[in-house]
Design a protein around this motif. Structure first.
Motif, PDB file in Angstrom:
ATOM      1  N   SER A  37       0.811  -1.212   0.000  1.00  9.24           N
ATOM      2  CA  SER A  37       0.000   0.000   0.000  1.00  9.24           C
ATOM      3  C   SER A  37       0.846   1.264   0.000  1.00  9.24           C
ATOM      4  CB  SER A  37      -0.930   0.007   1.212  1.00  9.24           C
ATOM      5  OG  SER A  37      -0.188  -0.025   2.414  1.00  9.24           O
ATOM      6  N   GLY A  38       2.164   1.101   0.063  1.00  2.06           N
ATOM      7  CA  GLY A  38       3.040   2.265   0.066  1.00  2.06           C
ATOM      8  C   GLY A  38       3.026   3.027   1.364  1.00  2.06           C
ATOM      9  N   MET A  39       2.718   2.368   2.466  1.00  3.60           N
ATOM     10  CA  MET A  39       2.641   3.016   3.771  1.00  3.60           C
ATOM     11  C   MET A  39       3.717   2.450   4.687  1.00  3.60           C
ATOM     12  SD  MET A  39      -1.522   2.861   4.207  1.00  3.60           S
ATOM     13  CE  MET A  39      -1.482   3.654   5.824  1.00  3.60           C
ATOM     14  N   GLY A  40       3.865   3.062   5.845  1.00  3.77           N
ATOM     15  CA  GLY A  40       4.738   2.526   6.865  1.00  3.77           C
ATOM     16  C   GLY A  40       4.003   1.551   7.755  1.00  3.77           C
ATOM     17  N   ASP A  41       4.727   0.612   8.336  1.00  6.33           N
ATOM     18  CA  ASP A  41       4.062  -0.392   9.171  1.00  6.33           C
ATOM     19  C   ASP A  41       3.417   0.248  10.401  1.00  6.33           C
ATOM     20  OD1 ASP A  41       6.776   0.121   9.844  1.00  6.33           O
ATOM     21  OD2 ASP A  41       6.690  -1.482  11.322  1.00  6.33           O
ATOM     22  N   GLN A  42       4.019   1.310  10.935  1.00 10.51           N
ATOM     23  CA  GLN A  42       3.404   1.994  12.071  1.00 10.51           C
ATOM     24  C   GLN A  42       2.104   2.667  11.648  1.00 10.51           C
ATOM     25  OE1 GLN A  42       4.367   1.822  15.198  1.00 10.51           O
ATOM     26  NE2 GLN A  42       2.735   3.171  15.930  1.00 10.51           N
ATOM     27  N   SER A  43       2.076   3.245  10.445  1.00 10.50           N
ATOM     28  CA  SER A  43       0.851   3.874   9.943  1.00 10.50           C
ATOM     29  C   SER A  43      -0.257   2.842   9.741  1.00 10.50           C
ATOM     30  CB  SER A  43       1.134   4.604   8.633  1.00 10.50           C
ATOM     31  OG  SER A  43       2.092   5.622   8.820  1.00 10.50           O
ATOM     32  N   VAL A  44       0.131   1.654   9.286  1.00  8.73           N
ATOM     33  CA  VAL A  44      -0.861   0.598   9.095  1.00  8.73           C
ATOM     34  C   VAL A  44      -1.489   0.209  10.422  1.00  8.73           C
ATOM     35  CG1 VAL A  44      -1.186  -1.803   8.383  1.00  8.73           C
ATOM     36  CG2 VAL A  44       0.213  -0.278   7.000  1.00  8.73           C
TER      37      VAL A  44
END
Length: 408
Positions: A37-44
């Motif tokens: 998704s092009g995100m960071g794991d913390q953001s997820v």
């Protein structure tokens, strides 16, 4: 999903995850979802809800978000689904195959857009009405939804499959880069806001004003202008200012620049150097977690400089005075990998742990085992301790019999 995002800038944190869960329902785990998704794991982790709950903006239903565990697989055991408002069930995407939550009939109905009374009826028309977008923006959105309704496969050999691949939020084209740009990124990233606009347009060419972009994305005037400036800087052929009557608008050439039959086609569909770089970092983190999950790895971590509480640990657990010189030198250096390799070598030298104590008794045969960290033999072997106990019992029995005989 796209129609529900009209005029809602706050849902941009959930859209990439929802898009990934629809197009790639086989992707799971925190880091896997973050990469695709092009995100960071913390953001997820901050975006998804608790187990069995729906996210704050209603786009994602969480089947499981993982558990607190020493095993990396259990910690990252995350599985999500797109939460559709067209049905009562939570999971709207198939767990094995890519399919639309609307079904084939819904796709065809959305593709036709049901021309009624000379105007196009959009799916989720209430969202469009509440956003109060203009006629020009409505035309662009209707054309985009019509194209999106036909994207039913990820086959890159077909035109529609290539469009769906280009709308992948994890490719370099839509990345948000913080810090240094990876070396081999040939396409200047446009950013997540541009991805949202391209999704609403269905990667079709559109002529929009600043006010139209404000209404479609839910941005302020300054935010819409900044987005256009970034897009024009990243790709000078993408945005062109045109006059329409007494005002100005912007021609955004999504199809001409990022579709195979476009005049200025740029093959950005397979450019995922940023995702590969993030995957390489994830592999290092996962390997480190797996290593520290072992006994040798955990001991090496406690004695290494990677442990932020190393000084405190060594103060409460000092090395013995007779510690092996090689081990003492490694602890002073603090290299975690060197400490781990030393302990693994000693484990291999000692051999596997026997399943029963009897094996230890038979193999010891009076020979004292050595402590691998102290380099000294133990004071007493297991067999000698057993023999000493049995001998003491027999001596006590003999003394009892002798005392009984004297009494008679």
């Amino acid at each position: 999903m796209t129609a529900r995002s009209v005029g809602r800038s706050e849902v941009l944190s959930e859209l990439p995850l929802a898009h990934t869960s629809i197009t790639r329902p086989y992707v799971s785990a925190t880091r896997g979802l973050a990469r695709w998704s092009g995100m960071g794991d913390q953001s997820v982790r901050e975006t998804v809800a608790q187990d069995g709950q729906v996210s704050s903006h209603g786009f994602i239903w969480t089947k499981t978000r993982g558990t607190s565990s020493a095993t990396v697989e259990e910690r990252e055991d995350m599985e999500i689904r797109f939460q559709s408002n067209t049905r009562t069930g939570h999971r709207s995407t198939c767990s094995k195959y890519f399919s639309s939550p609307l079904g084939q009939e819904g796709l065809e109905a959305l593709g036709d857009l049901a021309l009624k009374e000379g105007r196009k009826e959009l799916l989720e028309g209430n969202a469009v009405t509440s956003a109060r977008i203009g006629e020009r923006a409505q035309e662009a959105l209707a054309k985009g939804l019509e194209t999106l309704s036909k994207l039913t496969e990820l086959n890159r050999t077909t035109g529609y499959g290539q469009i769906l691949g280009m709308l992948d939020p994890g490719i370099d084209l839509w990345a948000e880069i913080h810090g240094e740009t990876p070396k081999n990124v040939a396409v200047e990233p446009l950013g997540r806001r541009a991805w949202h606009l391209a999704l609403l347009c269905g990667l079709e060419d559109a002529v929009l004003s600043v006010a139209d972009i404000e209404a479609l994305l839910g941005l302020s005037k300054r935010g819409a202008q900044a987005l256009l400036a970034r897009m024009a800087k990243a790709n000078p052929l993408l945005v062109e200012k045109v006059r329409q009557g007494r005002s100005f608008a912007y021609e955004i050439r999504w199809a001409q620049c990022y579709r195979r039959d476009g005049d200025w086609y740029v093959d950005a569909c397979d450019r995922d150097e940023i995702r590969r770089a993030r995957a390489a970092k994830d592999r290092v983190i996962q390997e480190t977690s797996a290593r520290r999950g072992t006994g040798a790895g955990y001991i090496a971590y406690l004695h290494s400089t990677a442990n932020p509480k190393r000084a405190e640990y060594l103060a409460t657990h000092p090395l013995p005075a007779g510690a092996d010189g090689a081990w003492r030198a490694l602890v002073e250096a603090g290299d975690e990998l060197a400490l781990y390799e030393y302990l693994v070598a000693r484990e291999a030298e000692a051999g596997p742990v026997p399943s029963t104590p009897e094996v230890l008794v038979q193999e010891a045969k009076g020979v004292a085992p050595r402590n691998p960290l102290l380099g000294q033999p133990a004071q007493e072997s297991l067999e000698s301790a057993v023999v000493s106990t049995e001998l003491s019992a027999k001596v006590a029995q003999m003394r009892q019999r002798m005392a009984a005989g004297v009494g008679r």
